[in-house]
Scaffold this motif. Structure first.
Motif, mmCIF file in Angstrom:
data_model
loop_
_atom_site.group_PDB
_atom_site.id
_atom_site.type_symbol
_atom_site.label_atom_id
_atom_site.label_comp_id
_atom_site.label_asym_id
_atom_site.label_seq_id
_atom_site.Cartn_x
_atom_site.Cartn_y
_atom_site.Cartn_z
ATOM 1 N N VAL A 74 -24.200 86.497 4.894
ATOM 2 C CA VAL A 74 -24.279 87.677 3.900
ATOM 3 C C VAL A 74 -25.155 88.552 4.728
ATOM 4 C CG1 VAL A 74 -24.767 88.699 1.448
ATOM 5 C CG2 VAL A 74 -23.510 86.546 1.902
ATOM 6 N N GLY A 75 -26.204 88.237 5.008
ATOM 7 C CA GLY A 75 -27.272 89.417 5.666
ATOM 8 C C GLY A 75 -26.829 90.059 6.746
ATOM 9 N N ARG A 76 -26.005 89.217 7.623
ATOM 10 C CA ARG A 76 -25.361 89.533 8.938
ATOM 11 C C ARG A 76 -24.334 90.638 8.532
ATOM 12 N NH1 ARG A 76 -25.422 85.344 11.271
ATOM 13 N NH2 ARG A 76 -23.489 84.445 10.798
ATOM 14 N N ILE A 77 -23.313 90.369 7.777
ATOM 15 C CA ILE A 77 -22.232 91.267 7.179
ATOM 16 C C ILE A 77 -23.118 92.606 6.648
ATOM 17 C CG2 ILE A 77 -20.331 91.529 5.718
ATOM 18 C CD1 ILE A 77 -19.991 89.568 7.948
ATOM 19 N N ILE A 78 -23.954 92.486 5.687
ATOM 20 C CA ILE A 78 -24.412 93.710 5.049
ATOM 21 C C ILE A 78 -25.069 94.592 6.107
ATOM 22 C CG2 ILE A 78 -26.665 92.682 4.402
ATOM 23 C CD1 ILE A 78 -24.558 95.062 2.229
ATOM 24 N N ALA A 79 -25.755 93.960 6.812
ATOM 25 C CA ALA A 79 -26.432 94.741 8.074
ATOM 26 C C ALA A 79 -25.375 95.513 9.179
ATOM 27 C CB ALA A 79 -27.093 93.695 9.213
ATOM 28 N N GLU A 80 -24.326 94.896 9.234
ATOM 29 C CA GLU A 80 -23.432 95.529 10.147
ATOM 30 C C GLU A 80 -22.651 96.799 9.336
ATOM 31 O OE1 GLU A 80 -20.764 92.440 10.964
ATOM 32 O OE2 GLU A 80 -21.704 91.272 12.481
ATOM 33 N N LYS A 81 -22.414 96.294 8.153
ATOM 34 C CA LYS A 81 -22.066 97.537 7.393
ATOM 35 C C LYS A 81 -22.847 98.483 6.999
ATOM 36 C CE LYS A 81 -18.422 94.721 4.753
ATOM 37 N NZ LYS A 81 -18.139 94.408 3.418
ATOM 38 N N ALA A 82 -23.966 98.252 6.897
ATOM 39 C CA ALA A 82 -24.953 99.477 6.635
ATOM 40 C C ALA A 82 -25.093 100.375 7.980
ATOM 41 C CB ALA A 82 -26.420 98.798 6.255
ATOM 42 N N LYS A 83 -25.214 99.552 9.106
ATOM 43 C CA LYS A 83 -25.338 100.236 10.586
ATOM 44 C C LYS A 83 -24.029 101.090 10.556
ATOM 45 C CE LYS A 83 -28.775 98.182 13.002
ATOM 46 N NZ LYS A 83 -29.761 99.240 13.649
ATOM 47 N N ALA A 84 -23.125 100.431 10.011
ATOM 48 C CA ALA A 84 -21.749 101.521 10.220
ATOM 49 C C ALA A 84 -21.863 102.689 9.364
ATOM 50 C CB ALA A 84 -20.504 100.641 9.799
ATOM 51 N N ALA A 85 -22.520 102.521 8.183
ATOM 52 C CA ALA A 85 -22.710 103.823 7.224
ATOM 53 C C ALA A 85 -23.786 104.524 7.768
ATOM 54 C CB ALA A 85 -22.761 103.128 5.824
ATOM 55 N N GLY A 86 -24.609 104.248 8.749
ATOM 56 C CA GLY A 86 -25.474 105.305 9.333
ATOM 57 C C GLY A 86 -26.935 104.880 8.938
ATOM 58 N N VAL A 87 -27.042 103.769 8.030
ATOM 59 C CA VAL A 87 -28.316 103.310 7.783
ATOM 60 C C VAL A 87 -29.003 102.710 8.832
ATOM 61 C CG1 VAL A 87 -29.381 101.833 5.677
ATOM 62 C CG2 VAL A 87 -27.584 103.096 5.198
ATOM 63 N N GLU A 88 -30.259 103.047 8.999
ATOM 64 C CA GLU A 88 -31.293 102.330 9.933
ATOM 65 C C GLU A 88 -32.300 101.415 9.181
ATOM 66 O OE1 GLU A 88 -31.002 102.317 13.289
ATOM 67 O OE2 GLU A 88 -29.146 103.269 12.752
ATOM 68 N N ALA A 89 -32.968 101.818 7.886
ATOM 69 C CA ALA A 89 -33.799 101.236 7.498
ATOM 70 C C ALA A 89 -33.702 101.394 5.853
ATOM 71 C CB ALA A 89 -35.323 101.715 7.588
ATOM 72 N N VAL A 90 -33.914 100.179 5.213
ATOM 73 C CA VAL A 90 -33.972 100.132 3.742
ATOM 74 C C VAL A 90 -35.231 99.736 3.132
ATOM 75 C CG1 VAL A 90 -31.443 99.618 3.835
ATOM 76 C CG2 VAL A 90 -32.879 97.719 3.652
ATOM 77 N N ALA A 91 -35.298 99.883 1.768
ATOM 78 C CA ALA A 91 -36.338 99.258 0.952
ATOM 79 C C ALA A 91 -36.091 98.267 0.370
ATOM 80 C CB ALA A 91 -37.011 100.565 0.233
ATOM 81 N N PHE A 92 -36.402 97.289 0.225
ATOM 82 C CA PHE A 92 -35.935 95.677 -0.461
ATOM 83 C C PHE A 92 -36.411 95.864 -2.041
ATOM 84 C CE2 PHE A 92 -36.556 91.548 -1.647
ATOM 85 C CZ PHE A 92 -35.258 90.974 -1.663
ATOM 86 N N ASP A 93 -35.344 95.614 -2.712
ATOM 87 C CA ASP A 93 -35.323 95.896 -4.195
ATOM 88 C C ASP A 93 -35.155 94.470 -4.739
ATOM 89 O OD1 ASP A 93 -35.835 96.450 -6.936
ATOM 90 O OD2 ASP A 93 -34.139 97.714 -7.097
ATOM 91 N N ARG A 94 -35.497 93.535 -4.462
ATOM 92 C CA ARG A 94 -35.187 92.139 -5.152
ATOM 93 C C ARG A 94 -33.904 91.800 -4.697
ATOM 94 N NH1 ARG A 94 -36.250 90.415 -11.177
ATOM 95 N NH2 ARG A 94 -35.845 88.480 -10.726
#
Length: 94
Positions: A74-94
């Motif tokens: 799930v972590g790998r898939i969410i990272a790929e989708k976020a990168k495709a959406a242009g997201v480079e960094a996130v803040a972790f909220d639980r």
């Protein structure tokens, strides 16, 4: 009831701080059977990327949806989708 109020107060404070920073927010939920992850915009109005262990592409080859292998996938898939959406960094909220 006091415990619930305190938890909601902490969540509200954390999300306000993330909104002030202006970075997308990563939210992870782990239930007894599955793992869900979502990346929201900084203001929380839109979901940029989402992944969970109920999706067919994530579930293939997994023994169950709640172990560390499932979390890694799930972590790998969410990272790929976020990168495709242009997201480079996130803040972790639980």
């Amino acid at each position: 009831m006091e415990k619930k109020i305190a938890r909601l107060r902490r969540a509200k404070s954390t999300r306000a701080r993330i909104r002030k920073l202006g970075v997308p927010r990563l939210s992870v939920l782990r239930t007894g059977q599955h793992i869900y992850a979502q990346v929201f915009t900084a203001d929380g109005s839109k979901v940029l990327a989402a992944a969970n262990t109920m999706q067919a592409d994530v579930r293939d080859g997994l023994k169950n949806g709640k172990n560390s292998d499932a979390a890694a996938r799930v972590g790998r898939i969410i990272a790929e989708k976020a990168k495709a959406a242009g997201v480079e960094a996130v803040a972790f909220d639980r």
